[in-house]
Design an enzyme around this catalytic site. Sequence first.
Site, mmCIF file in Angstrom:
data_model
loop_
_atom_site.group_PDB
_atom_site.id
_atom_site.type_symbol
_atom_site.label_atom_id
_atom_site.label_comp_id
_atom_site.label_asym_id
_atom_site.label_seq_id
_atom_site.Cartn_x
_atom_site.Cartn_y
_atom_site.Cartn_z
ATOM 1 N N ASP A 197 -14.783 -0.628 5.888
ATOM 2 C CA ASP A 197 -14.130 -1.737 5.183
ATOM 3 C C ASP A 197 -14.409 -1.727 3.680
ATOM 4 O O ASP A 197 -14.459 -2.774 3.042
ATOM 5 C CB ASP A 197 -14.544 -3.101 5.779
ATOM 6 N N HIS B 258 -7.107 -0.799 8.127
ATOM 7 C CA HIS B 258 -6.951 -0.489 6.708
ATOM 8 C C HIS B 258 -5.875 -1.397 6.130
ATOM 9 O O HIS B 258 -4.734 -1.369 6.569
ATOM 10 C CB HIS B 258 -6.563 0.982 6.520
HETATM 11 P P1 GDP Z 1 -10.807 -0.195 4.846
HETATM 12 O O1 GDP Z 1 -11.042 -0.354 6.314
HETATM 13 O O2 GDP Z 1 -11.868 0.600 4.174
HETATM 14 O O3 GDP Z 1 -9.440 0.318 4.519
HETATM 15 O O4 GDP Z 1 -10.908 -1.656 4.200
HETATM 16 P P2 GDP Z 1 -10.320 -3.034 4.796
HETATM 17 O O5 GDP Z 1 -8.874 -3.058 4.545
HETATM 18 O O6 GDP Z 1 -10.806 -3.265 6.184
HETATM 19 O O7 GDP Z 1 -11.065 -4.093 3.911
HETATM 20 C C1 GDP Z 1 -10.913 -4.185 2.541
HETATM 21 C C2 GDP Z 1 -10.340 -5.573 2.191
HETATM 22 O O8 GDP Z 1 -10.501 -5.821 0.805
HETATM 23 C C3 GDP Z 1 -8.848 -5.711 2.420
HETATM 24 O O9 GDP Z 1 -8.572 -7.041 2.777
HETATM 25 C C4 GDP Z 1 -8.239 -5.372 1.065
HETATM 26 O O10 GDP Z 1 -6.971 -5.954 0.861
HETATM 27 C C5 GDP Z 1 -9.261 -5.957 0.151
HETATM 28 N N1 GDP Z 1 -9.443 -5.247 -1.107
HETATM 29 C C6 GDP Z 1 -9.443 -3.921 -1.355
HETATM 30 N N2 GDP Z 1 -9.773 -3.673 -2.630
HETATM 31 C C7 GDP Z 1 -10.002 -4.878 -3.198
HETATM 32 C C8 GDP Z 1 -10.423 -5.289 -4.503
HETATM 33 O O11 GDP Z 1 -10.666 -4.501 -5.401
HETATM 34 N N3 GDP Z 1 -10.584 -6.627 -4.703
HETATM 35 C C9 GDP Z 1 -10.336 -7.542 -3.725
HETATM 36 N N4 GDP Z 1 -10.527 -8.839 -4.029
HETATM 37 N N5 GDP Z 1 -9.960 -7.189 -2.505
HETATM 38 C C10 GDP Z 1 -9.789 -5.884 -2.240
HETATM 39 MG MG MG Z 2 -11.326 -1.815 7.704
#
Ligand code: GDP
Ligand code: MG
Length: 423
Positions: free
Chosen positions: A12, A40
């Site tokens: 995440d 994601h």
């Molecule tokens: P992944 O599993 O690594 O792809 O990540 P996730 O999607 O599970 O979790 C990352 C969360 O943070 C998501 O809700 C994204 O929309 C959000 N997100 C990603 N980058 C940023 C950022 O730079 N700032 C903020 N505020 N949210 C972000």
């Molecule tokens: Mg995730």
Amino acid sequence: MLTSIVGINWGDEGKGRMVDLLSSDYDVVCRYQGGNNAGHTVINERGKFILNLLPSGILRENVACVMGPGMVVDIRHLAGEMRRLREAGVKISPENLKISDRAVVTMPYNVAQDCLEEERLADKKFGSTKRGIAPVYADKYLKKAFRIGELKEWDRLKKRVPDIVDWKNLTLQGAYGAEGTSVEEILHYFEQFGLPLSDYITDTGLYLSEAHRQGKKILFEAQLGALRDIDFGIYPYTSSSNTIAAYAPIGAGVPNLKLDRTIGIMKAYSTCVGEGPFTAEYFGEKAHTLREAGGEYGAATGRPRRVGPFDAVASRYGIRMQGADEIALTKLDVLSGFKELEICTAYRLDGKKLTEFPFPDLLDSCEPVFETVQGWNRDISACRKKGDLPKEALAYIARLEEECACKIRYVSVGAERDAFVEM
Ligand code: GDP
Ligand code: MG
């Protein structure tokens, strides 16, 4: 050129969002491990998408996506995911989606097993996402799994089913006293969700080798982070596959190719879903404030994520295991408004200070050692250049770079595609 984008921490970190951003430079995006336990999140001009199985490149029109042999594929879930994306106007065809014939099919009974085992464990549960991931990987290594390519060999496949049913019912009925599976149930599952995939199934190793030979740029997308790697993570609180970059060529079907570049996605603070040791964890009010600021609820499950400050010990280890050449630091905007920020720079174990990540069984006895640095009190979500960032934020980034001995190349300051700063 072959690049991998991988998680440095517990997952995440924002991998999906970074793959979506960086995939504009690539021709092919490939998922190489895991299943629909991934969540994601990608936000772009077309809306908000949560991808569980499909590579995040699916949202780009000129990018071909590959689901590699290292994956486990719940074909019912895939059908739903494809339908949802199509309804949102995303084009998916055998031209832009290739599913490896060697990937393994996650079966409904694997999901049942996952739930039965968590129930049996009760208060000792692992915090599984209950998507059948551990049972289906276990079946793969027991050599009792079905592979996607078998769906194209229907008569042969049909002959295998009764033996697998007998064997699986020894566990479902014999061990758990639960309802068993049946030949009809399995054939129906394959007919309903497997046969429509026929045109998407291919030898992705051959496809990628050929693409590479033609000079196409290939991006490998990991699910979860280094600390969830089955071999190098916080076992047994890991996933059941290798999340590390070194596995990407194998899990994609091209063990003959070598990565040129690995980008590690590292979060500006720590989050962890499910059970297991999490040394720098915050509790109470402190945890609540950070969780709400970051909207830290699981994309796949909606579960509140455990949170803590940036953990340099775990991140250094993650960077080493991933062999990251550079870092994308995500969610820095979430830390805006905190007067002071803590960084976990070491662990204390039996009175000794540890700066290297220990054997995971010792983590329970480790205490975090925090350093406090100054925060910044203005919103940074509109910053697009290094010079736009407050000096305290730059100092925080520099401090993390120093702790991790790795260049931070991108800093993301919002969930939207363009909300990032190249350093
Ligand atoms: P992944 O599993 O690594 O792809 O990540 P996730 O999607 O599970 O979790 C990352 C969360 O943070 C998501 O809700 C994204 O929309 C959000 N997100 C990603 N980058 C940023 C950022 O730079 N700032 C903020 N505020 N949210 C972000
Ligand atoms: Mg995730």
